[in-house]
Motif scaffolding. Structure first.
Motif, PDB file in Angstrom:
ATOM      1  N   PRO A  12       0.828  -1.200   0.000  1.00 50.65           N
ATOM      2  CA  PRO A  12       0.000   0.000   0.000  1.00 50.65           C
ATOM      3  C   PRO A  12       0.866   1.256   0.000  1.00 50.65           C
ATOM      4  O   PRO A  12       1.917   1.292   0.619  1.00 50.65           O
ATOM      5  CB  PRO A  12      -0.796  -0.111   1.293  1.00 50.65           C
ATOM      6  CG  PRO A  12       0.061  -0.931   2.189  1.00 50.65           C
ATOM      7  CD  PRO A  12       0.843  -1.855   1.307  1.00 50.65           C
ATOM      8  N   GLU A  34     -10.208   6.028   8.718  1.00 50.81           N
ATOM      9  CA  GLU A  34     -10.596   4.964   7.806  1.00 50.81           C
ATOM     10  C   GLU A  34     -10.166   5.185   6.358  1.00 50.81           C
ATOM     11  O   GLU A  34     -10.199   4.265   5.552  1.00 50.81           O
ATOM     12  CB  GLU A  34     -12.110   4.711   7.863  1.00 50.81           C
ATOM     13  CG  GLU A  34     -12.968   5.868   7.423  1.00 50.81           C
ATOM     14  CD  GLU A  34     -13.230   6.920   8.490  1.00 50.81           C
ATOM     15  OE1 GLU A  34     -13.884   7.914   8.145  1.00 50.81           O
ATOM     16  OE2 GLU A  34     -12.784   6.784   9.640  1.00 50.81           O
ATOM     17  N   LEU A  35      -9.775   6.408   6.003  1.00 50.85           N
ATOM     18  CA  LEU A  35      -9.302   6.661   4.644  1.00 50.85           C
ATOM     19  C   LEU A  35      -8.563   7.983   4.564  1.00 50.85           C
ATOM     20  O   LEU A  35      -8.663   8.833   5.442  1.00 50.85           O
ATOM     21  CB  LEU A  35     -10.453   6.654   3.633  1.00 50.85           C
ATOM     22  CG  LEU A  35     -11.539   7.732   3.739  1.00 50.85           C
ATOM     23  CD1 LEU A  35     -11.132   9.009   3.022  1.00 50.85           C
ATOM     24  CD2 LEU A  35     -12.823   7.216   3.151  1.00 50.85           C
ATOM     25  N   THR A  51      -6.844   6.188  -0.264  1.00 54.55           N
ATOM     26  CA  THR A  51      -6.100   5.071   0.316  1.00 54.55           C
ATOM     27  C   THR A  51      -6.745   4.665   1.636  1.00 54.55           C
ATOM     28  O   THR A  51      -7.434   5.463   2.281  1.00 54.55           O
ATOM     29  CB  THR A  51      -4.617   5.439   0.559  1.00 54.55           C
ATOM     30  OG1 THR A  51      -4.544   6.554   1.444  1.00 54.55           O
ATOM     31  CG2 THR A  51      -3.915   5.779  -0.749  1.00 54.55           C
ATOM     32  N   PHE A  52      -6.504   3.417   2.029  1.00 56.12           N
ATOM     33  CA  PHE A  52      -7.146   2.837   3.203  1.00 56.12           C
ATOM     34  C   PHE A  52      -6.112   2.112   4.056  1.00 56.12           C
ATOM     35  O   PHE A  52      -5.233   1.445   3.517  1.00 56.12           O
ATOM     36  CB  PHE A  52      -8.229   1.843   2.761  1.00 56.12           C
ATOM     37  CG  PHE A  52      -9.209   2.431   1.787  1.00 56.12           C
ATOM     38  CD1 PHE A  52     -10.361   3.057   2.223  1.00 56.12           C
ATOM     39  CD2 PHE A  52      -8.965   2.380   0.420  1.00 56.12           C
ATOM     40  CE1 PHE A  52     -11.249   3.623   1.323  1.00 56.12           C
ATOM     41  CE2 PHE A  52      -9.853   2.934  -0.494  1.00 56.12           C
ATOM     42  CZ  PHE A  52     -10.993   3.558  -0.039  1.00 56.12           C
ATOM     43  N   GLU A  54      -6.678  -0.479   5.868  1.00 57.83           N
ATOM     44  CA  GLU A  54      -6.999  -1.912   5.860  1.00 57.83           C
ATOM     45  C   GLU A  54      -7.804  -2.251   4.620  1.00 57.83           C
ATOM     46  O   GLU A  54      -8.623  -1.452   4.168  1.00 57.83           O
ATOM     47  CB  GLU A  54      -7.826  -2.287   7.090  1.00 57.83           C
ATOM     48  CG  GLU A  54      -7.141  -2.048   8.422  1.00 57.83           C
ATOM     49  CD  GLU A  54      -8.066  -2.361   9.592  1.00 57.83           C
ATOM     50  OE1 GLU A  54      -8.854  -3.333   9.493  1.00 57.83           O
ATOM     51  OE2 GLU A  54      -8.003  -1.620  10.582  1.00 57.83           O
ATOM     52  N   GLU A  55      -7.600  -3.451   4.105  1.00 53.77           N
ATOM     53  CA  GLU A  55      -8.309  -3.925   2.909  1.00 53.77           C
ATOM     54  C   GLU A  55      -9.825  -3.906   3.107  1.00 53.77           C
ATOM     55  O   GLU A  55     -10.573  -3.536   2.216  1.00 53.77           O
ATOM     56  CB  GLU A  55      -7.834  -5.338   2.556  1.00 53.77           C
ATOM     57  CG  GLU A  55      -8.251  -5.800   1.182  1.00 53.77           C
ATOM     58  CD  GLU A  55      -7.457  -5.143   0.069  1.00 53.77           C
ATOM     59  OE1 GLU A  55      -8.012  -5.033  -1.036  1.00 53.77           O
ATOM     60  OE2 GLU A  55      -6.304  -4.739   0.293  1.00 53.77           O
ATOM     61  N   GLU A  58     -11.385  -0.633   2.318  1.00 58.00           N
ATOM     62  CA  GLU A  58     -11.483  -0.380   0.870  1.00 58.00           C
ATOM     63  C   GLU A  58     -12.761  -1.016   0.322  1.00 58.00           C
ATOM     64  O   GLU A  58     -13.516  -0.367  -0.405  1.00 58.00           O
ATOM     65  CB  GLU A  58     -10.260  -0.949   0.160  1.00 58.00           C
ATOM     66  CG  GLU A  58     -10.357  -0.845  -1.354  1.00 58.00           C
ATOM     67  CD  GLU A  58      -9.202  -1.518  -2.048  1.00 58.00           C
ATOM     68  OE1 GLU A  58      -8.577  -0.861  -2.875  1.00 58.00           O
ATOM     69  OE2 GLU A  58      -8.920  -2.707  -1.757  1.00 58.00           O
ATOM     70  N   MET A  76      -4.128  -2.553  -4.102  1.00 63.31           N
ATOM     71  CA  MET A  76      -4.096  -2.938  -2.699  1.00 63.31           C
ATOM     72  C   MET A  76      -4.250  -1.707  -1.816  1.00 63.31           C
ATOM     73  O   MET A  76      -3.388  -0.833  -1.797  1.00 63.31           O
ATOM     74  CB  MET A  76      -2.788  -3.651  -2.358  1.00 63.31           C
ATOM     75  CG  MET A  76      -2.710  -4.075  -0.907  1.00 63.31           C
ATOM     76  SD  MET A  76      -1.173  -4.886  -0.498  1.00 63.31           S
ATOM     77  CE  MET A  76      -1.552  -6.527  -1.039  1.00 63.31           C
ATOM     78  N   ARG A  77      -5.418  -1.637  -1.154  1.00 61.05           N
ATOM     79  CA  ARG A  77      -5.743  -0.553  -0.221  1.00 61.05           C
ATOM     80  C   ARG A  77      -5.711   0.822  -0.860  1.00 61.05           C
ATOM     81  O   ARG A  77      -5.388   1.813  -0.231  1.00 61.05           O
ATOM     82  CB  ARG A  77      -4.840  -0.639   1.013  1.00 61.05           C
ATOM     83  CG  ARG A  77      -5.088  -1.924   1.758  1.00 61.05           C
ATOM     84  CD  ARG A  77      -4.273  -2.223   2.955  1.00 61.05           C
ATOM     85  NE  ARG A  77      -3.458  -1.172   3.510  1.00 61.05           N
ATOM     86  CZ  ARG A  77      -2.464  -1.409   4.356  1.00 61.05           C
ATOM     87  NH1 ARG A  77      -2.181  -2.637   4.699  1.00 61.05           N
ATOM     88  NH2 ARG A  77      -1.765  -0.424   4.845  1.00 61.05           N
ATOM     89  N   ARG A  78      -6.094   0.902  -2.134  1.00 62.82           N
ATOM     90  CA  ARG A  78      -6.180   2.192  -2.811  1.00 62.82           C
ATOM     91  C   ARG A  78      -7.191   2.123  -3.948  1.00 62.82           C
ATOM     92  O   ARG A  78      -7.400   1.075  -4.556  1.00 62.82           O
ATOM     93  CB  ARG A  78      -4.842   2.626  -3.365  1.00 62.82           C
ATOM     94  CG  ARG A  78      -4.356   1.713  -4.463  1.00 62.82           C
ATOM     95  CD  ARG A  78      -3.331   2.402  -5.340  1.00 62.82           C
ATOM     96  NE  ARG A  78      -2.622   1.454  -6.164  1.00 62.82           N
ATOM     97  CZ  ARG A  78      -3.060   0.994  -7.316  1.00 62.82           C
ATOM     98  NH1 ARG A  78      -4.219   1.381  -7.790  1.00 62.82           N
ATOM     99  NH2 ARG A  78      -2.358   0.139  -8.009  1.00 62.82           N
TER     100      ARG A  78
END
Length: 111
Positions: A12, A34-35, A51-52, A54-55, A58, A76-78
């Motif tokens: 990420p 959270e984001l 972006t996050f 955690e998955e 997302e 991944m997480r974005r």
């Protein structure tokens, strides 16, 4: 659609890191637990990069995004949200999967 093979951004990544290969500098507009979201401004148009940490966050964000349709480059997480023509060139630089949620509700009848 399968993920792009090689890309220059290791996930990420932070919004600012993703913005570089996308050809812009992101102006951060949301900074939360959270984001994190920034807006990239290019000649082709403006687009948000989210972006996050955690998955699961997302996926939680993507679920209601289906209502609005649109085009998203998901990694991944974005998530990079863009106009329909923009994701393919961005995908070559960033990697990820292009998703075009169809929204919810009744579908128009076939003509």
């Amino acid at each position: 659609m399968p993920a792009a093979p090689a890309a220059g951004v290791v996930a990420p990544a932070k919004v600012e890191v993703i913005a570089g290969p996308a050809g812009c500098r992101a102006d951060i507009r949301t900074e939360a637990e959270e984001l994190r979201e920034g807006v990239c401004r290019t000649r082709e148009g403006d687009f948000p990069i989210t972006t996050f940490p955690e998955e699961r966050l997302e996926e939680t964000w993507l679920e209601p995004a289906r209502v609005h349709g649109g085009t998203h480059l998901v990694g991944m997480r974005r998530v990079v949200s863009a106009k329909p023509a923009m994701p393919q060139p961005l995908r070559a630089k960033l990697g990820g999967e292009i998703r075009r949620p169809s929204g919810i509700g009744p579908r128009p009848a076939a003509s």
